[in-house]
Design a protein around this motif. Sequence first.
Motif, mmCIF file in Angstrom:
data_model
loop_
_atom_site.group_PDB
_atom_site.id
_atom_site.type_symbol
_atom_site.label_atom_id
_atom_site.label_comp_id
_atom_site.label_asym_id
_atom_site.label_seq_id
_atom_site.Cartn_x
_atom_site.Cartn_y
_atom_site.Cartn_z
ATOM 1 N N LEU A 132 0.817 -1.220 0.000
ATOM 2 C CA LEU A 132 0.000 0.000 0.000
ATOM 3 C C LEU A 132 0.841 1.256 0.000
ATOM 4 C CD1 LEU A 132 -2.786 -0.947 2.546
ATOM 5 C CD2 LEU A 132 -3.031 -0.685 0.101
ATOM 6 N N GLY A 133 1.987 1.253 0.609
ATOM 7 C CA GLY A 133 2.818 2.449 0.698
ATOM 8 C C GLY A 133 3.837 2.318 1.803
ATOM 9 N N ALA A 134 4.810 3.255 1.788
ATOM 10 C CA ALA A 134 5.906 3.182 2.752
ATOM 11 C C ALA A 134 5.512 3.698 4.123
ATOM 12 C CB ALA A 134 7.114 3.955 2.227
ATOM 13 N N THR A 135 4.572 4.663 4.166
ATOM 14 C CA THR A 135 4.191 5.259 5.443
ATOM 15 C C THR A 135 2.705 5.030 5.701
ATOM 16 O OG1 THR A 135 3.626 7.409 4.486
ATOM 17 C CG2 THR A 135 5.936 7.037 5.113
ATOM 18 N N VAL A 136 2.310 5.321 6.954
ATOM 19 C CA VAL A 136 0.897 5.167 7.317
ATOM 20 C C VAL A 136 0.019 6.107 6.502
ATOM 21 C CG1 VAL A 136 -0.764 5.401 9.200
ATOM 22 C CG2 VAL A 136 1.468 4.368 9.627
ATOM 23 N N ASP A 137 0.499 7.352 6.289
ATOM 24 C CA ASP A 137 -0.289 8.318 5.514
ATOM 25 C C ASP A 137 -0.491 7.835 4.076
ATOM 26 O OD1 ASP A 137 -0.484 9.933 7.693
ATOM 27 O OD2 ASP A 137 1.204 11.226 7.136
ATOM 28 N N GLU A 138 0.593 7.277 3.479
ATOM 29 C CA GLU A 138 0.463 6.782 2.116
ATOM 30 C C GLU A 138 -0.488 5.593 2.052
ATOM 31 O OE1 GLU A 138 4.399 5.908 0.849
ATOM 32 O OE2 GLU A 138 5.012 8.005 0.647
ATOM 33 N N GLN A 139 -0.417 4.716 3.050
ATOM 34 C CA GLN A 139 -1.310 3.555 3.063
ATOM 35 C C GLN A 139 -2.757 3.995 3.199
ATOM 36 O OE1 GLN A 139 0.304 1.420 6.340
ATOM 37 N NE2 GLN A 139 2.249 0.996 5.314
ATOM 38 N N ALA A 140 -3.014 4.958 4.097
ATOM 39 C CA ALA A 140 -4.384 5.451 4.278
ATOM 40 C C ALA A 140 -4.899 6.115 3.009
ATOM 41 C CB ALA A 140 -4.439 6.434 5.460
ATOM 42 N N ALA A 141 -4.024 6.887 2.327
ATOM 43 C CA ALA A 141 -4.438 7.549 1.086
ATOM 44 C C ALA A 141 -4.777 6.531 0.011
ATOM 45 C CB ALA A 141 -3.328 8.489 0.598
ATOM 46 N N THR A 142 -4.005 5.440 -0.054
ATOM 47 C CA THR A 142 -4.280 4.405 -1.043
ATOM 48 C C THR A 142 -5.645 3.761 -0.798
ATOM 49 O OG1 THR A 142 -1.923 3.954 -1.239
ATOM 50 C CG2 THR A 142 -3.423 2.262 -2.048
ATOM 51 N N LEU A 143 -5.928 3.463 0.461
ATOM 52 C CA LEU A 143 -7.211 2.844 0.787
ATOM 53 C C LEU A 143 -8.368 3.781 0.501
ATOM 54 C CD1 LEU A 143 -6.268 1.023 4.105
ATOM 55 C CD2 LEU A 143 -6.487 0.045 1.838
ATOM 56 N N ARG A 144 -8.206 5.061 0.868
ATOM 57 C CA ARG A 144 -9.285 6.029 0.609
ATOM 58 C C ARG A 144 -9.559 6.159 -0.882
ATOM 59 N NH1 ARG A 144 -6.787 9.118 4.730
ATOM 60 N NH2 ARG A 144 -5.728 10.358 3.139
ATOM 61 N N ALA A 145 -8.479 6.102 -1.714
ATOM 62 C CA ALA A 145 -8.640 6.326 -3.148
ATOM 63 C C ALA A 145 -9.300 5.153 -3.848
ATOM 64 C CB ALA A 145 -7.276 6.611 -3.774
ATOM 65 N N GLY A 146 -9.123 3.930 -3.340
ATOM 66 C CA GLY A 146 -9.564 2.775 -4.099
ATOM 67 C C GLY A 146 -10.644 1.916 -3.483
ATOM 68 N N LEU A 147 -11.096 2.193 -2.274
ATOM 69 C CA LEU A 147 -12.070 1.325 -1.622
ATOM 70 C C LEU A 147 -13.291 2.117 -1.178
ATOM 71 C CD1 LEU A 147 -9.786 -0.917 0.630
ATOM 72 C CD2 LEU A 147 -10.855 -1.530 -1.530
ATOM 73 N N ASP A 148 -14.470 1.552 -1.441
ATOM 74 C CA ASP A 148 -15.686 2.111 -0.853
ATOM 75 C C ASP A 148 -15.898 1.469 0.509
ATOM 76 O OD1 ASP A 148 -16.443 -0.427 -1.451
ATOM 77 O OD2 ASP A 148 -17.854 0.125 -3.040
ATOM 78 N N SER A 149 -17.022 1.767 1.143
ATOM 79 C CA SER A 149 -17.250 1.251 2.499
ATOM 80 C C SER A 149 -17.327 -0.268 2.516
ATOM 81 C CB SER A 149 -18.522 1.864 3.079
ATOM 82 O OG SER A 149 -19.633 1.571 2.251
ATOM 83 N N ASP A 150 -17.993 -0.860 1.487
ATOM 84 C CA ASP A 150 -18.082 -2.321 1.452
ATOM 85 C C ASP A 150 -16.717 -2.943 1.234
ATOM 86 O OD1 ASP A 150 -20.788 -2.119 1.813
ATOM 87 O OD2 ASP A 150 -21.262 -2.229 -0.322
ATOM 88 N N GLY A 151 -15.935 -2.345 0.336
ATOM 89 C CA GLY A 151 -14.604 -2.876 0.089
ATOM 90 C C GLY A 151 -13.717 -2.770 1.306
ATOM 91 N N PHE A 152 -13.900 -1.683 2.075
ATOM 92 C CA PHE A 152 -13.072 -1.515 3.265
ATOM 93 C C PHE A 152 -13.402 -2.585 4.313
ATOM 94 C CE2 PHE A 152 -12.191 0.369 7.431
ATOM 95 C CZ PHE A 152 -10.839 0.682 7.270
ATOM 96 N N LEU A 153 -14.704 -2.884 4.490
ATOM 97 C CA LEU A 153 -15.086 -3.929 5.442
ATOM 98 C C LEU A 153 -14.528 -5.274 5.003
ATOM 99 C CD1 LEU A 153 -18.781 -2.902 6.201
ATOM 100 C CD2 LEU A 153 -16.776 -2.624 7.666
ATOM 101 N N ALA A 154 -14.572 -5.544 3.677
ATOM 102 C CA ALA A 154 -14.015 -6.800 3.179
ATOM 103 C C ALA A 154 -12.517 -6.867 3.433
ATOM 104 C CB ALA A 154 -14.306 -6.933 1.680
#
Length: 400
Positions: free
Chosen positions: A369-391
């Motif tokens: 997802l990324g090297a840092t926590v901020d990058e990982q969070a940004a990746t998840l926000r950009a590519g996952l909706d709420s259902d995808g996040f729960l999955a």
Amino acid sequence: MKAADRLGPGGAFGAISRTPRSERGRAKAQAEGAIPDYEIQRLPLNRVALCPMNPRRYYGTEEQREALGQSLAKKQTTACVAVTRAAYLALWPNHVRLIGEEAEFVLLNGERRHRSASQVGLEVLDFVVRDDLATSPADFMDYLMAENEDREDFNIIERAMGLEQLLKACDGNAAEVARRRGRDRSWVGNQILLLTLPSAIQDRLATGEMAERYGRRLARAYKDDKSLTTDGLLALEEQLKEEERAKRIAQRDALKMLSADNIPAPAARPAVAEPSQASVLSADNTTHETEPGRGVAPAAVAASAPEMLSADNTGRPAAPRDEDAGAPVPDRQEPVDRPAETQQAPLPRQTPAPDPTPVPTARQLVQALGATVDEQAATLRAGLDSDGFLALVEVLHAHV
């Protein structure tokens, strides 16, 4: 904001006539509480000098200033702020020529309104005189920055210039500048460092052609290597953009790996078949379906399977068929011990073939997802909706 900072019902030009009080009358009114410490005054624009310390350089297009000037001619809703000539020169005594000989006041807030009013021929505007904001160069510059920072057209380079002036007013104390602006020292230093870049790069930052994050990277590179030219810095900007594009592609690939459809489910344990009349295990360990309409017909199974295997794989005589009901049944014989080499070996347990697709570990997924926590969070926000996040949460929990 106090009521005296705003124009009331008489804010439209021509509604009422405001004349400045004498110093003696003003002091008396303030002592009696008849007026606040400062009050709105209508001042001629030619008596108010523009502030030499204002870092702002852009005040809209000529058409925008014309529209604002026409609006001010109808009604001024907010008073400008100024300080007296004496209060300003007490801070910067060498600015006598800059403010001019005729100026009795120096503008602190409202330069765009001042310029727009002058452009359409207005001679006066409403002001509040606030010498209490000119107690020190740092206070004066801090107020200027506070007034400008929230404006949409206050660009990056103007902000850096204001911070540099505030730093000088604070005797070079970056910690004090950071405290006043509610930032940290590194932010202050990175902003001021932008002013070391070549003018062509600064222009791109001011107009928004170059993102601020690239400007900060270029400024640090230029600080380390002063031999870099404008073309070299622009090439470095393109390199940074290419690195970001590659990173975004890697993040999209990571999101695909995290998709529920792309993660193989754990292999299910083979179920133990219950003995039933629907399946007959022949002597060659071959299962024959006996359900009508599927596989081998029941009669064929009976004809081809003279023996049924018991639980210990020992052959037993087949049960008599209905058509043999009238035939004599031979005496039941006891099982005969067979030589070890001729006895039926137990059936081997068959294990499922391993899944060729490796299951990524939770650590590998997170690193993708990324090297840092901020990058990982940004990746998840950009590519996952709420259902995808729960999955995703369920998948990571299963693989931890």
